[in-house]
Design a protein around this motif. Structure first.
Motif, PDB file in Angstrom:
ATOM      1  N   ALA A   2     -16.314  12.069 -33.683  1.00  0.00           N
ATOM      2  CA  ALA A   2     -15.809  11.127 -32.683  1.00  0.00           C
ATOM      3  C   ALA A   2     -16.947  10.735 -31.748  1.00  0.00           C
ATOM      4  O   ALA A   2     -17.788  11.558 -31.401  1.00  0.00           O
ATOM      5  N   LEU A   3     -16.962   9.468 -31.367  1.00  0.00           N
ATOM      6  CA  LEU A   3     -17.983   9.011 -30.436  1.00  0.00           C
ATOM      7  C   LEU A   3     -17.595   9.438 -29.035  1.00  0.00           C
ATOM      8  O   LEU A   3     -16.525   9.093 -28.546  1.00  0.00           O
ATOM      9  N   GLU A   4     -18.471  10.214 -28.417  1.00  0.00           N
ATOM     10  CA  GLU A   4     -18.220  10.737 -27.080  1.00  0.00           C
ATOM     11  C   GLU A   4     -19.372  10.346 -26.176  1.00  0.00           C
ATOM     12  O   GLU A   4     -20.516  10.260 -26.619  1.00  0.00           O
ATOM     13  N   TYR A   5     -19.049  10.135 -24.899  1.00  0.00           N
ATOM     14  CA  TYR A   5     -20.061   9.803 -23.908  1.00  0.00           C
ATOM     15  C   TYR A   5     -19.732  10.567 -22.629  1.00  0.00           C
ATOM     16  O   TYR A   5     -19.031  10.055 -21.766  1.00  0.00           O
ATOM     17  N   PRO A   6     -20.209  11.812 -22.518  1.00  0.00           N
ATOM     18  CA  PRO A   6     -19.883  12.614 -21.337  1.00  0.00           C
ATOM     19  C   PRO A   6     -20.239  11.891 -20.039  1.00  0.00           C
ATOM     20  O   PRO A   6     -21.314  11.291 -19.917  1.00  0.00           O
ATOM     21  N   TYR A  11     -27.295   7.047 -19.605  1.00  0.00           N
ATOM     22  CA  TYR A  11     -27.538   6.513 -20.945  1.00  0.00           C
ATOM     23  C   TYR A  11     -28.527   5.360 -20.903  1.00  0.00           C
ATOM     24  O   TYR A  11     -28.639   4.667 -19.901  1.00  0.00           O
ATOM     25  N   LEU A  12     -29.206   5.165 -22.044  1.00  0.00           N
ATOM     26  CA  LEU A  12     -30.191   4.094 -22.156  1.00  0.00           C
ATOM     27  C   LEU A  12     -29.863   3.188 -23.334  1.00  0.00           C
ATOM     28  O   LEU A  12     -29.211   3.611 -24.292  1.00  0.00           O
ATOM     29  N   ASP A  13     -30.376   1.953 -23.269  1.00  0.00           N
ATOM     30  CA  ASP A  13     -30.198   1.003 -24.371  1.00  0.00           C
ATOM     31  C   ASP A  13     -30.727   1.547 -25.691  1.00  0.00           C
ATOM     32  O   ASP A  13     -30.272   1.159 -26.758  1.00  0.00           O
ATOM     33  N   SER A  14     -31.706   2.428 -25.624  1.00  0.00           N
ATOM     34  CA  SER A  14     -32.327   2.993 -26.824  1.00  0.00           C
ATOM     35  C   SER A  14     -31.496   4.125 -27.430  1.00  0.00           C
ATOM     36  O   SER A  14     -31.946   4.795 -28.352  1.00  0.00           O
ATOM     37  N   HIS A  15     -30.288   4.344 -26.898  1.00  0.00           N
ATOM     38  CA  HIS A  15     -29.319   5.318 -27.414  1.00  0.00           C
ATOM     39  C   HIS A  15     -29.747   6.763 -27.200  1.00  0.00           C
ATOM     40  O   HIS A  15     -29.427   7.645 -27.980  1.00  0.00           O
ATOM     41  N   GLU A  16     -30.454   6.976 -26.109  1.00  0.00           N
ATOM     42  CA  GLU A  16     -30.747   8.329 -25.667  1.00  0.00           C
ATOM     43  C   GLU A  16     -29.909   8.610 -24.431  1.00  0.00           C
ATOM     44  O   GLU A  16     -29.468   7.693 -23.754  1.00  0.00           O
ATOM     45  N   TYR A  17     -29.702   9.878 -24.187  1.00  0.00           N
ATOM     46  CA  TYR A  17     -29.026  10.266 -22.950  1.00  0.00           C
ATOM     47  C   TYR A  17     -29.973  11.123 -22.127  1.00  0.00           C
ATOM     48  O   TYR A  17     -30.919  11.716 -22.644  1.00  0.00           O
ATOM     49  N   LEU A  18     -29.681  11.170 -20.830  1.00  0.00           N
ATOM     50  CA  LEU A  18     -30.438  11.991 -19.896  1.00  0.00           C
ATOM     51  C   LEU A  18     -29.460  12.875 -19.138  1.00  0.00           C
ATOM     52  O   LEU A  18     -28.465  12.389 -18.610  1.00  0.00           O
ATOM     53  N   ARG A  19     -29.743  14.162 -19.111  1.00  0.00           N
ATOM     54  CA  ARG A  19     -28.980  15.099 -18.282  1.00  0.00           C
ATOM     55  C   ARG A  19     -29.925  15.536 -17.169  1.00  0.00           C
ATOM     56  O   ARG A  19     -30.901  16.247 -17.421  1.00  0.00           O
ATOM     57  N   VAL A  20     -29.650  15.094 -15.954  1.00  0.00           N
ATOM     58  CA  VAL A  20     -30.524  15.374 -14.820  1.00  0.00           C
ATOM     59  C   VAL A  20     -30.209  16.752 -14.262  1.00  0.00           C
ATOM     60  O   VAL A  20     -29.052  17.059 -13.953  1.00  0.00           O
ATOM     61  N   GLU A  21     -31.249  17.580 -14.155  1.00  0.00           N
ATOM     62  CA  GLU A  21     -31.134  18.931 -13.600  1.00  0.00           C
ATOM     63  C   GLU A  21     -32.235  19.090 -12.559  1.00  0.00           C
ATOM     64  O   GLU A  21     -33.288  19.655 -12.839  1.00  0.00           O
ATOM     65  N   GLY A  22     -32.020  18.525 -11.365  1.00  0.00           N
ATOM     66  CA  GLY A  22     -33.054  18.537 -10.328  1.00  0.00           C
ATOM     67  C   GLY A  22     -34.173  17.587 -10.703  1.00  0.00           C
ATOM     68  O   GLY A  22     -33.936  16.419 -10.981  1.00  0.00           O
ATOM     69  N   GLU A 121     -19.335   4.799 -18.933  1.00  0.00           N
ATOM     70  CA  GLU A 121     -18.472   3.642 -19.155  1.00  0.00           C
ATOM     71  C   GLU A 121     -19.282   2.402 -19.532  1.00  0.00           C
ATOM     72  O   GLU A 121     -18.920   1.666 -20.452  1.00  0.00           O
ATOM     73  N   GLU A 122     -20.394   2.177 -18.837  1.00  0.00           N
ATOM     74  CA  GLU A 122     -21.248   1.026 -19.155  1.00  0.00           C
ATOM     75  C   GLU A 122     -21.816   1.140 -20.567  1.00  0.00           C
ATOM     76  O   GLU A 122     -21.860   0.160 -21.314  1.00  0.00           O
ATOM     77  N   TYR A 123     -22.237   2.349 -20.943  1.00  0.00           N
ATOM     78  CA  TYR A 123     -22.789   2.552 -22.286  1.00  0.00           C
ATOM     79  C   TYR A 123     -21.712   2.343 -23.349  1.00  0.00           C
ATOM     80  O   TYR A 123     -21.945   1.685 -24.362  1.00  0.00           O
ATOM     81  N   ARG A 124     -20.523   2.885 -23.120  1.00  0.00           N
ATOM     82  CA  ARG A 124     -19.414   2.723 -24.066  1.00  0.00           C
ATOM     83  C   ARG A 124     -19.127   1.238 -24.294  1.00  0.00           C
ATOM     84  O   ARG A 124     -18.968   0.789 -25.423  1.00  0.00           O
ATOM     85  N   GLU A 125     -19.063   0.473 -23.212  1.00  0.00           N
ATOM     86  CA  GLU A 125     -18.806  -0.966 -23.331  1.00  0.00           C
ATOM     87  C   GLU A 125     -19.918  -1.655 -24.119  1.00  0.00           C
ATOM     88  O   GLU A 125     -19.657  -2.552 -24.912  1.00  0.00           O
TER      89      GLU A 125
END
Length: 129
Positions: A2-6, A11-22, A121-125
């Motif tokens: 299933a396509l999920e987007y926590p 998210y980036l246009d290049s289909h990578e995600y970033l999890r910011v930790e400080g 939400e923006e990435y999902r759209e």
């Protein structure tokens, strides 16, 4: 899968995600990217201590369908590389937001680096219309 987007990720246009930790950011590929690639069979990543620059290639990901370059979504120093995913690339496909992360980077300038990201939400759209 299933396509999920926590919601907590960026998210980036290049289909990578970033999890910011400080001042550290975990970088991985989204479930959409995994869905488009198919079964992932190989990944090449930088080494710890390497400097990456936004927009430059920092590795590649190979699936049964294609080989794609991975482009740095930000500039900084690689703090950690997911060697488990390098040894077992299928992990990227089965758990992209968990154990399938790619690299951890210390940001060169946190204020500049995160402005071009999207919410879940923006990435999902963008990818699902």
């Amino acid at each position: 899968m299933a396509l999920e987007y926590p919601e907590e990720l960026k998210y980036l246009d290049s289909h990578e995600y970033l999890r910011v930790e400080g001042d550290t950011v975990v970088v991985g590929v989204t479930s959409y990217a995994v869905d488009q690639l198919g079964d992932i069979v190989f990944v090449s990543l930088p080494e710890e201590g390497d400097r990456i620059n936004r927009g430059d290639s920092f590795g590649s990901i190979e699936s049964v369908k294609a080989v794609e370059e991975l482009y740095a979504p930000l500039s900084g120093t690689v703090l950690s590389v997911n060697t488990v995913a390098v040894e077992d690339p299928a992990l990227i496909g089965s758990d992209p937001y968990g154990d399938g992360w790619l690299i951890k980077v210390r940001l060169a300038d946190p204020a500049d680096e995160l402005g071009e990201t999207m919410t879940a939400e923006e990435y999902r759209e963008r990818v699902e219309g």
